[in-house]
Scaffold this motif. Structure first.
Motif, short mmCIF file in Angstrom:
data_model
loop_
_atom_site.label_atom_id
_atom_site.label_comp_id
_atom_site.label_asym_id
_atom_site.label_seq_id
_atom_site.Cartn_x
_atom_site.Cartn_y
_atom_site.Cartn_z
N PRO A 157 37.16 21.29 -11.65
CA PRO A 157 37.87 20.08 -11.21
C PRO A 157 38.27 19.22 -12.40
O PRO A 157 37.76 19.40 -13.52
N ALA A 199 33.31 27.03 -10.86
CA ALA A 199 32.98 26.12 -9.77
C ALA A 199 34.23 25.44 -9.25
O ALA A 199 35.28 25.45 -9.88
N SER A 200 34.11 24.87 -8.06
CA SER A 200 35.20 24.09 -7.50
C SER A 200 34.62 22.82 -6.89
O SER A 200 33.48 22.82 -6.43
N SER A 201 35.41 21.76 -6.89
CA SER A 201 34.89 20.50 -6.35
C SER A 201 34.72 20.62 -4.85
O SER A 201 35.44 21.35 -4.18
N THR A 202 33.74 19.89 -4.35
CA THR A 202 33.46 19.98 -2.91
C THR A 202 34.17 18.87 -2.16
O THR A 202 34.19 17.74 -2.59
N PHE B 156 25.23 21.58 -7.99
CA PHE B 156 25.62 22.32 -9.20
C PHE B 156 24.90 23.67 -9.19
O PHE B 156 23.80 23.80 -8.64
N LEU B 196 31.32 17.47 -12.19
CA LEU B 196 30.61 18.74 -12.27
C LEU B 196 29.31 18.70 -11.47
O LEU B 196 28.80 19.74 -11.06
N GLN B 198 29.13 17.40 -8.64
CA GLN B 198 29.51 17.48 -7.23
C GLN B 198 30.13 18.82 -6.90
O GLN B 198 30.68 19.01 -5.82
N ALA B 199 30.04 19.77 -7.83
CA ALA B 199 30.70 21.05 -7.64
C ALA B 199 29.72 22.07 -7.09
O ALA B 199 28.51 21.88 -7.12
N SER B 200 30.27 23.16 -6.58
CA SER B 200 29.43 24.27 -6.12
C SER B 200 30.06 25.56 -6.59
O SER B 200 31.26 25.65 -6.77
#
Lengths: 202, 202
Positions: A157, A199-202, B156, B196, B198-200
DNA sequence: GTCTATACACCGATAGAC
DNA sequence: GTCTATCGGTGTATAGAC
């Protein structure tokens, strides 16, 4: 007739300057800019301090030469990678391997980190050179990350420039911590950075 | 009678030692451990070098006192936060604000970064002190991140210890880069680190 | 290009008067 | 506790012989 040894000394003497730069670069990475001396260089090369001053009258001159060597190192790496057909992932991997090659011999960190640490005592002409090197490095990583995100190799992100900062700062920091704590600091950080690029933001 | 001024000088003199530590801590953050001298301290305080040596006979003694001051700073912060009822997010935010307060006055970095840079010339007794401080700091951040992940505040992938390394290394690196490039380096990095967390993983 | 010799500044550290 | 004075060591840098 005597064609081979036409300039036997000039070729050798030209190398002496490079030898000084080479050993100085190592000393910069292991000791820091203010913490290595002409005496250290002369001891390592087996010649006197005065001889070093012949090639680099002021330490500032040597510092600028070191920045030039680093810039050359960057350009050889970045220009080749930029216009290559490697994937963004491979470009990044090659960059990381090159940066971490600093840690081959023990107790070496990124030379730019060493210069940054002594910025308060750095000669005036070295600051712009250092800024230039920092920026080019971050620009390269930033471009690779953005390229990889656009073609689907990376997923992260936010701003690519900020992500590149985190990537580079973490790597260089890991080199510094590795010098202090010995253990294998780099692998976990590298693995985590890798995961963050998926990763991608939620 | 004469109860009030029983020890007027002792109280004041006790402060002199703290004054030396305080100004030395600033010099450590702005100039580095090897790059500040007893002369710098004496100039700042208006007393002679010999007086500084009375309080701290060897520079190594002063260095250890600086590590003690940093350790106190850490404990005041970490112990209070650990057993508080703040959310993990707030604990992390307070830590970040405390760390970035180093950058209030210009040209200051984390004192541990300064010590790390001069590790090659550091007195033997300072290395374990430095290692201890590094580790406690990373342990704290690691625990906060893990706590936040378990209660759903953070998202994370991977190891919390590695994520904490990236977090701390990026922050301290941003302080160093901010000193070189002036501009606002910290905000984008901070914002990216926030995203980062807040990412998954995909 | 490399050497010997030296100048000058700064550093950490100590001795001794007050 | 603070001072003056000084020591030994090291740093960058220069002059001049070879």
């Amino acid at each position: 007739m005597t064609p081979d040894i036409s300039q036997p000394k000039q070729v050798r003497k030209k190398n002496r300057k490079q030898e000084i730069i080479q050993i100085s670069l190592e000393l910069l990475q292991t000791q820091g800019y203010e913490n290595f001396s002409y005496q250290d260089i002369s001891s390592a090369l087996g010649i006197t301090k005065a001889s070093i001053h012949y090639h680099f009258p002021k330490k500032e001159d040597l510092g600028l030469a070191l920045c030039g060597a680093i810039k050359q190192w960057h350009e050889d790496l970045f220009l080749n990678l930029r216009d290559s057909d490697h994937s963004a992932k491979d470009k990044l991997r090659i960059f990381v391997e090159a940066l971490l090659s600093y840690a081959e011999g023990p107790y070496k960190v990124c030379p730019l980190s060493s210069l940054q640490a002594d910025v308060a005592k750095l000669p005036d002409t070295l600051l712009p050179a250092l800024q230039d090197l920092d920026r080019h490095e971050l620009d390269f990583v930033s471009q690779v990350l953005e390229e990889g995100r656009q073609n689907g190799e990376f997923h992260f992100p936010g701003d690519a420039q900020a992500q590149a900062s985190i990537f580079v700062l973490s790597l260089k920091g890991a080199l510094q911590y590795s010098r202090i704590h010995g253990g294998e600091w780099i692998s976990p950080v590298l693995q985590q950075l890798d995961q963050l690029l998926q990763a991608s933001s939620t």
